[in-house]
Design a protein around this motif. Structure first.
Motif, PDB file in Angstrom:
ATOM      1  N   VAL A   1       0.841  -1.204   0.000  1.00 42.27           N
ATOM      2  CA  VAL A   1       0.000   0.000   0.000  1.00 42.27           C
ATOM      3  C   VAL A   1       0.874   1.251   0.000  1.00 42.27           C
ATOM      4  N   ASN A   2       1.901   1.251   0.842  1.00 43.92           N
ATOM      5  CA  ASN A   2       2.806   2.402   0.897  1.00 43.92           C
ATOM      6  C   ASN A   2       3.541   2.593  -0.423  1.00 43.92           C
ATOM      7  N   LYS A   3       3.899   1.471  -1.060  1.00 41.98           N
ATOM      8  CA  LYS A   3       4.596   1.540  -2.341  1.00 41.98           C
ATOM      9  C   LYS A   3       3.702   2.154  -3.416  1.00 41.98           C
ATOM     10  N   VAL A   4       2.441   1.734  -3.451  1.00 45.01           N
ATOM     11  CA  VAL A   4       1.503   2.280  -4.435  1.00 45.01           C
ATOM     12  C   VAL A   4       1.333   3.780  -4.224  1.00 45.01           C
ATOM     13  N   ASN A   5       1.160   4.179  -2.976  1.00 48.17           N
ATOM     14  CA  ASN A   5       0.999   5.608  -2.682  1.00 48.17           C
ATOM     15  C   ASN A   5       2.242   6.396  -3.084  1.00 48.17           C
ATOM     16  N   ALA A   6       3.412   5.808  -2.844  1.00 46.78           N
ATOM     17  CA  ALA A   6       4.661   6.481  -3.205  1.00 46.78           C
ATOM     18  C   ALA A   6       4.803   6.593  -4.717  1.00 46.78           C
ATOM     19  N   THR A   7       4.387   5.548  -5.441  1.00 44.82           N
ATOM     20  CA  THR A   7       4.467   5.565  -6.903  1.00 44.82           C
ATOM     21  C   THR A   7       3.547   6.642  -7.475  1.00 44.82           C
ATOM     22  N   LYS A   8       2.368   6.787  -6.889  1.00 43.38           N
ATOM     23  CA  LYS A   8       1.447   7.839  -7.334  1.00 43.38           C
ATOM     24  C   LYS A   8       2.018   9.222  -7.026  1.00 43.38           C
TER      25      LYS A   8
ATOM     26  N   TYR B   1      11.534   8.987  -3.450  1.00 40.18           N
ATOM     27  CA  TYR B   1      11.281   8.889  -4.891  1.00 40.18           C
ATOM     28  C   TYR B   1      11.225   7.432  -5.367  1.00 40.18           C
ATOM     29  N   THR B   2      11.154   6.501  -4.437  1.00 36.45           N
ATOM     30  CA  THR B   2      11.086   5.057  -4.703  1.00 36.45           C
ATOM     31  C   THR B   2      12.162   4.602  -5.688  1.00 36.45           C
ATOM     32  N   VAL B   3      13.359   5.118  -5.538  1.00 35.23           N
ATOM     33  CA  VAL B   3      14.459   4.757  -6.428  1.00 35.23           C
ATOM     34  C   VAL B   3      15.050   3.423  -5.978  1.00 35.23           C
ATOM     35  N   THR B   4      14.942   2.415  -6.827  1.00 37.61           N
ATOM     36  CA  THR B   4      15.490   1.090  -6.534  1.00 37.61           C
ATOM     37  C   THR B   4      16.528   0.669  -7.564  1.00 37.61           C
TER      38      THR B   4
END
Length: 365
Positions: free
Chosen positions: A217-224, A328-331
């Motif tokens: 859920v947190n990942k989806v919110n961060a991607t948005k 910025y969800t940089v992986t």
């Protein structure tokens, strides 16, 4: 006595449901080698080693894992990653390693993880191995034209890689398994948001109030939060002189927020292009703010000097676990965001000629 036996049976059942067993058999050449069990955290990227055992003379090992909910672990042999397992309370997972293949019984979710990684490697070899190898040769030769050519080819290959991998991930059996979290937390784009929303709906129903669902859920919110058209998240970080740099000060300019590292070959290959474009457009309303994923200050500072970066460069020196990379969800790098004068994200991951063409359009020349 009957009451005692009933209570013993009850508590034994409870204890069993609060644990999982992972046992494996490695080739005998790994006899006596340490095997590590690491709990994966896709959100912070700060994985935590929880157990270590030594294989017996036949190469066998076993972990007993206290467990209240499904979690994903990584198993390594002598600190070399071997496989990820998705363990649920009550699972007894058996792994047998045969040459380059791993056979799993007792956990369909773990088998999905194994299949996913096998497919991901095949798709990587199909699209990206050649561009990585050819880029390295071009850099060694110092041929700028060849470097530019392979940068463009790498961009094309990356898009093909992501697209083909996505077709595998979108299969119903996979997106209904928590194993899909392994993919969605590591690979994402604006195009993935719809699929990720679908996964959230599935997991909130099947696995409510679990850590993996929360991370998704947190990942989806961060991607948005970093989707095209969104206002780029604000951040502050320190430069090599420990001065604080604030993204807010770049409002009023077209700004490239560029994530890189001294050890990143493709990032360093792009340096001549960035230096040239910055010199060309810096007096016409264009700026670059580089964010390093480095962990060693010396290597970071030396790379800045060697590549001729004259714009501001910041880092938390905490790798992918740094606050800005997480925001910025940089992986994976190189990774960049082009912002308009209002701080809105108008493009992502433009490199080489594509970046130059975009800037030419924005600057009207």
């Amino acid at each position: 006595m009957r009451f005692f036996l009933l209570m013993f049976s009850f508590w034994t059942t409870i204890a069993f449901s609060q644990s999982a067993t992972v046992q494996g058999l490695l080739p005998t050449k790994f006899a006596g080698k340490p095997v590590q069990l690491t709990l994966m955290n896709y959100e912070t990227r700060k994985d935590r080693k929880v157990q270590e055992v030594v294989t017996n003379a036949k190469g066998a090992f076993q972990f007993a894992i206290p467990l209240k909910e499904p979690l994903i672990y990584s198993i390594s042999v002598a600190d070399s990653a071997l496989v990820q397992v998705l363990a649920k309370p009550g699972d007894v997972i058996n792994l047998q390693v045969k040459r380059d293949d791993i056979v799993c019984t007792g956990s369909q979710d773990t088998q999905y993880l194994i299949d996913y990684e096998r497919n991901r490697k095949n798709v990587f070899d199909k699209y990206l191995k050649r561009t990585y190898d050819s880029s390295a040769v071009a850099v060694k030769s110092g041929d700028k034209a060849r470097i530019e050519y392979w940068n463009v080819e790498h961009e094309k290959a990356s898009e093909n890689y992501k697209a083909e991998l996505a077709t595998w991930v979108e299969q119903p059996f996979f997106i209904n398994s928590l194993a899909a979290v392994h993919h969605s937390m590591r690979w994402h784009s604006d195009n993935d948001i719809k699929l990720m929303d679908q996964m959230v709906a599935i997991f909130q129903k099947k696995y409510p109030n679990t850590e993996l669902t929360r991370q998704l859920v947190n990942k989806v919110n961060a991607t948005k939060r970093i989707a095209l058209g969104a206002i780029a998240p604000e951040f502050t970080a320190k430069d090599t002189a420990s001065h604080t740099v604030d993204l807010k000060k770049y409002r009023g300019k077209y700004t490239l927020v560029d994530f890189w590292a001294s050890w990143c070959g493709p990032c360093r290959q792009e340096s001549p292009t960035l230096v040239r474009l910055y010199s060309k457009y810096k007096d016409k309303g264009f700026a670059i703010l580089s964010v390093s994923i480095d962990t060693e200050k010396g290597r970071w500072a030396n790379a800045i000097k060697k590549d001729g970066y004259t714009w501001e460069n910041v880092s938390e020196l905490d790798g992918y676990s740094g606050a800005t990379a997480a925001l910025y969800t940089v992986t994976a790098i190189p990774n960049s965001f082009l912002l308009d004068k209002d701080g809105r994200i108008i493009a992502k991951n433009l490199r080489g000629k594509n970046l130059e063409a975009k800037l030419s359009t924005l600057m009207g020349q």
